[in-house]
Design a protein around this motif. Sequence first.
Motif, PDB file in Angstrom:
ATOM      1  N   LEU A   1       0.822  -1.204   0.000  1.00 40.96           N
ATOM      2  CA  LEU A   1       0.000   0.000   0.000  1.00 40.96           C
ATOM      3  C   LEU A   1       0.866   1.268   0.000  1.00 40.96           C
ATOM      4  N   GLY A   2       2.060   1.180   0.606  1.00 40.70           N
ATOM      5  CA  GLY A   2       2.998   2.293   0.508  1.00 40.70           C
ATOM      6  C   GLY A   2       3.421   2.531  -0.926  1.00 40.70           C
ATOM      7  N   CYS A   3       3.693   1.456  -1.635  1.00 43.08           N
ATOM      8  CA  CYS A   3       4.028   1.539  -3.056  1.00 43.08           C
ATOM      9  C   CYS A   3       2.855   2.102  -3.847  1.00 43.08           C
ATOM     10  N   SER A   4       1.665   1.597  -3.584  1.00 44.74           N
ATOM     11  CA  SER A   4       0.476   2.036  -4.316  1.00 44.74           C
ATOM     12  C   SER A   4       0.220   3.521  -4.121  1.00 44.74           C
ATOM     13  N   ALA A   5       0.414   4.004  -2.894  1.00 47.66           N
ATOM     14  CA  ALA A   5       0.099   5.390  -2.570  1.00 47.66           C
ATOM     15  C   ALA A   5       1.165   6.371  -3.034  1.00 47.66           C
ATOM     16  N   SER A   6       2.260   5.880  -3.591  1.00 50.69           N
ATOM     17  CA  SER A   6       3.349   6.771  -4.012  1.00 50.69           C
ATOM     18  C   SER A   6       3.756   6.596  -5.465  1.00 50.69           C
ATOM     19  N   ILE A   7       3.444   5.454  -6.095  1.00 50.35           N
ATOM     20  CA  ILE A   7       4.019   5.156  -7.401  1.00 50.35           C
ATOM     21  C   ILE A   7       3.526   6.094  -8.497  1.00 50.35           C
ATOM     22  N   GLY A   8       2.290   6.539  -8.419  1.00 47.82           N
ATOM     23  CA  GLY A   8       1.799   7.487  -9.413  1.00 47.82           C
ATOM     24  C   GLY A   8       2.552   8.804  -9.343  1.00 47.82           C
ATOM     25  N   ALA A   9       2.813   9.266  -8.124  1.00 45.16           N
ATOM     26  CA  ALA A   9       3.580  10.495  -7.945  1.00 45.16           C
ATOM     27  C   ALA A   9       5.016  10.313  -8.404  1.00 45.16           C
ATOM     28  N   VAL A  10       5.591   9.142  -8.149  1.00 42.70           N
ATOM     29  CA  VAL A  10       6.958   8.856  -8.594  1.00 42.70           C
ATOM     30  C   VAL A  10       7.045   8.922 -10.121  1.00 42.70           C
ATOM     31  N   LEU A  11       6.076   8.344 -10.794  1.00 44.69           N
ATOM     32  CA  LEU A  11       6.061   8.399 -12.255  1.00 44.69           C
ATOM     33  C   LEU A  11       5.951   9.839 -12.750  1.00 44.69           C
ATOM     34  N   GLY A  12       5.395  10.710 -11.928  1.00 46.85           N
ATOM     35  CA  GLY A  12       5.283  12.115 -12.288  1.00 46.85           C
ATOM     36  C   GLY A  12       6.460  12.957 -11.849  1.00 46.85           C
ATOM     37  N   GLY A  13       7.489  12.313 -11.269  1.00 50.36           N
ATOM     38  CA  GLY A  13       8.699  13.043 -10.894  1.00 50.36           C
ATOM     39  C   GLY A  13       8.707  13.576  -9.483  1.00 50.36           C
ATOM     40  N   ALA A  14       7.925  13.024  -8.580  1.00 51.38           N
ATOM     41  CA  ALA A  14       7.912  13.494  -7.190  1.00 51.38           C
ATOM     42  C   ALA A  14       9.297  13.368  -6.573  1.00 51.38           C
ATOM     43  N   ASP A  15       9.668  14.347  -5.751  1.00 51.61           N
ATOM     44  CA  ASP A  15      10.960  14.252  -5.074  1.00 51.61           C
ATOM     45  C   ASP A  15      10.868  13.254  -3.921  1.00 51.61           C
ATOM     46  N   ASP A  16      12.013  12.988  -3.305  1.00 48.58           N
ATOM     47  CA  ASP A  16      12.063  11.955  -2.268  1.00 48.58           C
ATOM     48  C   ASP A  16      11.203  12.305  -1.062  1.00 48.58           C
ATOM     49  N   ARG A  17      11.074  13.584  -0.749  1.00 49.66           N
ATOM     50  CA  ARG A  17      10.270  13.996   0.402  1.00 49.66           C
ATOM     51  C   ARG A  17       8.798  13.668   0.174  1.00 49.66           C
ATOM     52  N   ILE A  18       8.302  13.968  -1.009  1.00 51.45           N
ATOM     53  CA  ILE A  18       6.906  13.662  -1.337  1.00 51.45           C
ATOM     54  C   ILE A  18       6.703  12.154  -1.417  1.00 51.45           C
ATOM     55  N   ARG A  19       7.633  11.472  -2.085  1.00 48.07           N
ATOM     56  CA  ARG A  19       7.507  10.016  -2.212  1.00 48.07           C
ATOM     57  C   ARG A  19       7.462   9.360  -0.839  1.00 48.07           C
ATOM     58  N   GLN A  20       8.336   9.802   0.081  1.00 46.58           N
ATOM     59  CA  GLN A  20       8.389   9.181   1.400  1.00 46.58           C
ATOM     60  C   GLN A  20       7.127   9.446   2.201  1.00 46.58           C
ATOM     61  N   ALA A  21       6.598  10.659   2.117  1.00 41.27           N
ATOM     62  CA  ALA A  21       5.371  10.987   2.858  1.00 41.27           C
ATOM     63  C   ALA A  21       4.202  10.132   2.360  1.00 41.27           C
ATOM     64  N   LEU A  22       4.107   9.973   1.048  1.00 39.73           N
ATOM     65  CA  LEU A  22       3.024   9.155   0.493  1.00 39.73           C
ATOM     66  C   LEU A  22       3.240   7.679   0.825  1.00 39.73           C
ATOM     67  N   TRP A  23       4.484   7.229   0.779  1.00 42.53           N
ATOM     68  CA  TRP A  23       4.792   5.849   1.170  1.00 42.53           C
ATOM     69  C   TRP A  23       4.392   5.625   2.631  1.00 42.53           C
ATOM     70  N   ASP A  24       4.757   6.570   3.502  1.00 38.78           N
ATOM     71  CA  ASP A  24       4.434   6.430   4.924  1.00 38.78           C
ATOM     72  C   ASP A  24       2.920   6.373   5.131  1.00 38.78           C
ATOM     73  N   TYR A  25       2.197   7.224   4.412  1.00 36.82           N
ATOM     74  CA  TYR A  25       0.733   7.168   4.474  1.00 36.82           C
ATOM     75  C   TYR A  25       0.249   5.760   4.119  1.00 36.82           C
ATOM     76  N   GLY A  26       0.707   5.238   2.992  1.00 36.79           N
ATOM     77  CA  GLY A  26       0.263   3.913   2.562  1.00 36.79           C
ATOM     78  C   GLY A  26       0.709   2.811   3.504  1.00 36.79           C
ATOM     79  N   TYR A  27       1.922   2.952   4.055  1.00 36.83           N
ATOM     80  CA  TYR A  27       2.427   1.934   4.978  1.00 36.83           C
ATOM     81  C   TYR A  27       1.537   1.828   6.216  1.00 36.83           C
ATOM     82  N   HIS A  28       1.233   2.962   6.823  1.00 37.57           N
ATOM     83  CA  HIS A  28       0.367   2.936   8.008  1.00 37.57           C
ATOM     84  C   HIS A  28      -1.056   2.529   7.638  1.00 37.57           C
ATOM     85  N   LEU A  29      -1.508   2.955   6.478  1.00 34.78           N
ATOM     86  CA  LEU A  29      -2.821   2.513   6.007  1.00 34.78           C
ATOM     87  C   LEU A  29      -2.842   0.989   5.868  1.00 34.78           C
ATOM     88  N   GLY A  30      -1.734   0.417   5.386  1.00 37.23           N
ATOM     89  CA  GLY A  30      -1.641  -1.033   5.252  1.00 37.23           C
ATOM     90  C   GLY A  30      -1.729  -1.751   6.586  1.00 37.23           C
TER      91      GLY A  30
END
Length: 354
Positions: A198-227
């Motif tokens: 779920l961390g991957c799911s919540a961040s991969i679209g942003a990663v494909l759009g060029g999100a920086d590491d800070r954004i990617r990590q925040a979205l990953w963390d959201y998905g991880y805790h959601l998982g």
Amino acid sequence: MHGTLPKDRFERVDIPALLEYGRTRCAIGLRDAVDRLAGPLNIAAAYHFGWLDVLGRPLGNTNGKALRPALALLSAKVTSTSDDQALPGAVAVELLHNFSLVHDDLMDGDEQRRHRDTVWKTHGPDVAILVGDGLLSLAMEVILEAGGAHSHRAARTLTAATRALIDGQARDLSYERREYVTIAECLHMAGEKTGALLGCSASIGAVLGGADDRIRQALWDYGYHLGLSFQAVDDLLGIWGDPQITGKQPWGDLRRRKKSLPVVAAAASEGAAGQRLRNLLADDAKNEPHADLTEEELTLRAALVEEAGGRAWALQEALRRHHAATQALESISMPDTVREHFIALSDFVMDRVK
């Protein structure tokens, strides 16, 4: 359950429409990917997805909640990435998720998923193994074929989640043969099995759009805790869920003697119920292969888990992780409607427990 969450917040977002949008947008990509598999794997995979019945006849329905592709497409909106650019990520995470389901059903001996016989039950264990392998390979192909400047970075995100997922399943299986598992071990396993994907799911679209590491990590963390919230709810449903809703046997996790979060928390508690449960788990570890538990034994175990506080602990852990998921979003900026959709999806996960 709504009594523990802001009801109006949950109801402001049309969750079925949000999930259906994710399902619809990645449907063609999923079918195109599955069509690459050789027969009979393509037929068995199409059966698993709900596109065919057991005789290979077309069906109008598609199985699953489509939570992961919905998250992938939603994450793209954080970086103003188009759906078309994020779509390979949505398709890839859904393929990866279903790889794990096909294999887990076989390893766990589950005969039912979503009110239908599982792939191994209908097409045999050998075909189920190959279908799962095929879906995993397709996930990697789809993300690498996305092209663009960030597809390889997205592929690394996907492979990290894959390795964690496999490690988590290995721990899950090993815990079934152990007399004692700690709460920390169980949470670590759940983080690998469910949180990472779920961390991957919540961040991969942003990663494909060029999100920086800070954004990617925040979205990953959201998905991880959601998982982890999702897993705690799933573990509650795995014991006390209504079979008409879950599509699985009643007390399914107890039948398999799974060291799920409610069981582990109950076994760690003091008191007579916790001690009696620990004694039963110790007997399980000594006596393999296991005889099937009777309905009376299952009823007793469910009662002991609840009396020892396992049910209440798992519910509180689900709520705690739900809060951590929404907090993770506070460190990054995004359109208000996007944030509201992320929060509503985390509410939806909790709402499955009534």
